[in-house]
Design an enzyme around this catalytic site. Sequence first.
Site, PDB file in Angstrom:
ATOM      1  N   SER A  91       0.815  -1.214   0.000  1.00 13.22           N
ATOM      2  CA  SER A  91       0.000   0.000   0.000  1.00 13.22           C
ATOM      3  C   SER A  91       0.848   1.263   0.000  1.00 13.22           C
ATOM      4  CB  SER A  91      -0.919   0.002   1.226  1.00 13.22           C
ATOM      5  OG  SER A  91      -0.154  -0.070   2.422  1.00 13.22           O
ATOM      6  N   HIS A 139      -2.174  -3.446  -5.601  1.00 11.89           N
ATOM      7  CA  HIS A 139      -2.657  -3.030  -4.284  1.00 11.89           C
ATOM      8  C   HIS A 139      -4.137  -3.339  -4.160  1.00 11.89           C
ATOM      9  CE1 HIS A 139      -3.808   0.418  -1.370  1.00 11.89           C
ATOM     10  NE2 HIS A 139      -3.649  -0.723  -0.729  1.00 11.89           N
ATOM     11  N   GLU A 181      -5.397  -1.347  -7.392  1.00 15.67           N
ATOM     12  CA  GLU A 181      -4.448  -0.460  -8.072  1.00 15.67           C
ATOM     13  C   GLU A 181      -3.330  -1.309  -8.662  1.00 15.67           C
ATOM     14  OE1 GLU A 181      -4.258   3.769  -5.788  1.00 15.67           O
ATOM     15  OE2 GLU A 181      -3.538   2.058  -4.633  1.00 15.67           O
ATOM     16  N   ASN A 227      -4.348   5.573  -1.211  1.00 15.82           N
ATOM     17  CA  ASN A 227      -3.812   5.755   0.141  1.00 15.82           C
ATOM     18  C   ASN A 227      -3.072   7.079   0.300  1.00 15.82           C
ATOM     19  OD1 ASN A 227      -4.910   3.483   1.151  1.00 15.82           O
ATOM     20  ND2 ASN A 227      -3.026   2.322   1.346  1.00 15.82           N
TER      21      ASN A 227
END
Length: 289
Positions: free
Chosen positions: A117, A138, A150, A188
């Site tokens: 992440s 991700h 992702e 994130n």
Amino acid sequence: MKIVGVIGAGQMGVGIAQTAAQTGHSVRLSDISLELAEKGKAGIGKSLARLVAKEKLSEDQAQAILAAITPVGELAAMAEADIIIEAATEREEVKLKIFESTASILAPSAILATNTSSLSITRMSRSAPDQSRFIGMHFFNPVPVMPLVEVIPGLATSDDITIRTKAFGEKLGKTVVLAQDDPGFVVNRIFVPFINEAIFVLGNSTGSIVDIDAGVKLGLAHPMGPLELADFIGLDTLYEIMMVYLRTTGDSKYRPAPLLQKYVEAGWFGRKNGRGFYDYSGGKPVPTR
């Protein structure tokens, strides 16, 4: 892709394994021991049983998904995998050892992906057997429920690998967004500092735990409040991610909230060990302040 290897039978790894099995893939699930891999599969079984009880899945479907997942104790069992996904803890030194250990078993055309992440794909690729076949994937927690993944190519990742990984993500039933290899990628990089700011607000006594969570849920139409979500993610994980952003960018806006650091120092990590911003020892979560 037919065979998927998943390294790491924790919360994220079992979620990836379950999702892959549900979408017709044969899965090899490993951890540092066969016992932990089997424990991970048992956890998937419990998750599927709940879906059966809610009539969202038939018993036959649940058994077919479980049958597609094979716990393994040695990485050699992944030699036929079309893609190997590392889903270990968010600590770079742990991940690098795993990448190095795949050198003898990664098939010539297989993809090696990391479920990170926050860590640099380009930097970690130096420990991969083939930088051109190394990429970031991700996933979001809980993996079987969250619709997004992702895909993050590193500097050396080939275009073909990026295309194949994107297609694989879509085969898993996910919406795929491509992100550049910058700290935190897209989601994130925006959302973790948002949660950190909520912890600053709590530490400054601007609002209580209950009021902060209710305010965000109702005022911003979020399904969970930021402090509730922080407990779900893990306060230790959030702290590590913020420190990665801080070290990587040198920007003080990524400084972890002092209250977050205190909770981590106290060993209050959230749901994973029963206490964070909420106490989970009873039947219903109770705010701790």
